[in-house]
Every structure is written in structure tokens, then in C-alpha cells.
Design an enzyme around this catalytic site. Structure first.
Site, PDB file in Angstrom:
ATOM      1  N   ASP A 218       2.286 -18.269  34.990  1.00  0.00           N
ATOM      2  CA  ASP A 218       1.947 -17.894  33.384  1.00  0.00           C
ATOM      3  C   ASP A 218       2.478 -15.827  34.418  1.00  0.00           C
ATOM      4  OD1 ASP A 218       2.327 -19.178  31.763  1.00  0.00           O
ATOM      5  OD2 ASP A 218       0.128 -19.085  30.969  1.00  0.00           O
TER       6      ASP A 218
ATOM      7  N   ASP B 171       7.328 -21.745  28.648  1.00  0.00           N
ATOM      8  CA  ASP B 171       6.584 -22.122  27.342  1.00  0.00           C
ATOM      9  C   ASP B 171       8.270 -21.338  26.313  1.00  0.00           C
ATOM     10  OD1 ASP B 171       4.668 -22.709  28.666  1.00  0.00           O
ATOM     11  OD2 ASP B 171       4.239 -20.654  29.392  1.00  0.00           O
TER      12      ASP B 171
END
Length: 154
Positions: free
Chosen positions: A111, A129
Site C-alpha cells: 500500500d 483498492d
């Protein structure tokens, strides 16, 4: 075919950006883009959103495989003449595969998009995401439109 191309574009952008973060940043390093609002921060997640189910890779492999099969089935069966549905499913497919690749290769998800919204430090996320979230929102809009059409017909 268009919807699979959308998925491929998402997968490529997701994997390229994650590779750039892994190769060029230390874990935990943060680069301000807009101070106090937007950062590129190298982070890893062994779970799902907000770190839930951390370390349960078998669960993610199983669920993600089922989701991917379901999305491909829906694309093949229901998207003819339903462009919004197809785009939504293409975005969801790309996002699901993007994070699946990370879990299969790294046993964690990379991330890096770090946003602070009015003093709320939002959990760090990635392109996959984002693609999943936008796809789900578009799917919801499609469902609302379909519901409105059915009510009109009655």
C-alpha cells in the site's frame, strides 16, 4: 473484451506503482505530495482493509479466487448492452487480481496512497483498492438505475 482491457490496465498500473514503491522506498518512508493532505507512504498489509484478518492468506486465496470466477461469469453473462455494469466489473476484476498477485508473490499487499482528510489519517491503500471501491460504487449505481427502470415498467 473492453472490460477485460480495463482490468488489465488496472493490474498493470497497480503492479507498476507497487514495484516502484518497493524498489525506491524504505518501508515506512513517506514522501509528501501535498503537505498535511496527500503522501506516498511505503506500507505493507497482511490482511484486508484496515488490517482485518491479518495473516489469513489461505482465506484470501479462497475468497479472491471465488470472487474472480464470479466476476468473469457476470462479465460473460450479463454485460451485453450494459456498459456501466461491464466497467464496474472490469474495475473490480482488476482490483481483485492486483491484490491477489501481491498476496501470492509477497504474502502481503503493498500500500502507498496516504491521504489525510480533515485531520483523519485514512488507512493507506493502493490502486487495486481504489479500483475495487470505484467498481463497487458503479455497481451500486447500476443497481439503482435497474431498480428505477423496473419500477417505471410496473
Amino acid at each position: 473484451m473492453l472490460y477485460y482491457m480495463i482490468a488489465l490496465l488496472i493490474i498493470a498500473a497497480d503492479q507498476l506503482t507497487k514495484w516502484l514503491v518497493v524498489k525506491n522506498m524504505e518501508l515506512g518512508q513517506s514522501i509528501p505530495i501535498i503537505d498535511q493532505v496527500f503522501y506516498i507512504t511505503s506500507h505493507r498489509n497482511t490482511g484486508a482493509a484496515w488490517g482485518i484478518l491479518a495473516g489469513q492468506m489461505w482465506f484470501f486465496y479462497l475468497i479472491t479466487t471465488a470472487v474472480i470466477i464470479g466476476i468473469v461469469y457476470y462479465i460473460q453473462r450479463y454485460t451485453k448492452g450494459q456498459r456501466l455494469l461491464g466497467v464496474a466489473l472490469g474495475l473490480m476484476l482488476g482490483g481483485a487480481i492486483g491484490n491477489f498477485i501481491d498476496r501470492a508473490v509477497r504474502q502481503e499487499v503493498v500500500d502507498f496512497i496516504h491521504v489525510i482528510i480533515v485531520n483523519y489519517n485514512y488507512p493507506i491503500f493502493n490502486i487495486a483498492d481504489s479500483s475495487l471501491c470505484v467498481g463497487v460504487m458503479l455497481l451500486f449505481i447500476q443497481m439503482l438505475l435497474d431498480s428505477g427502470k423496473k419500477k417505471k415498467e410496473q
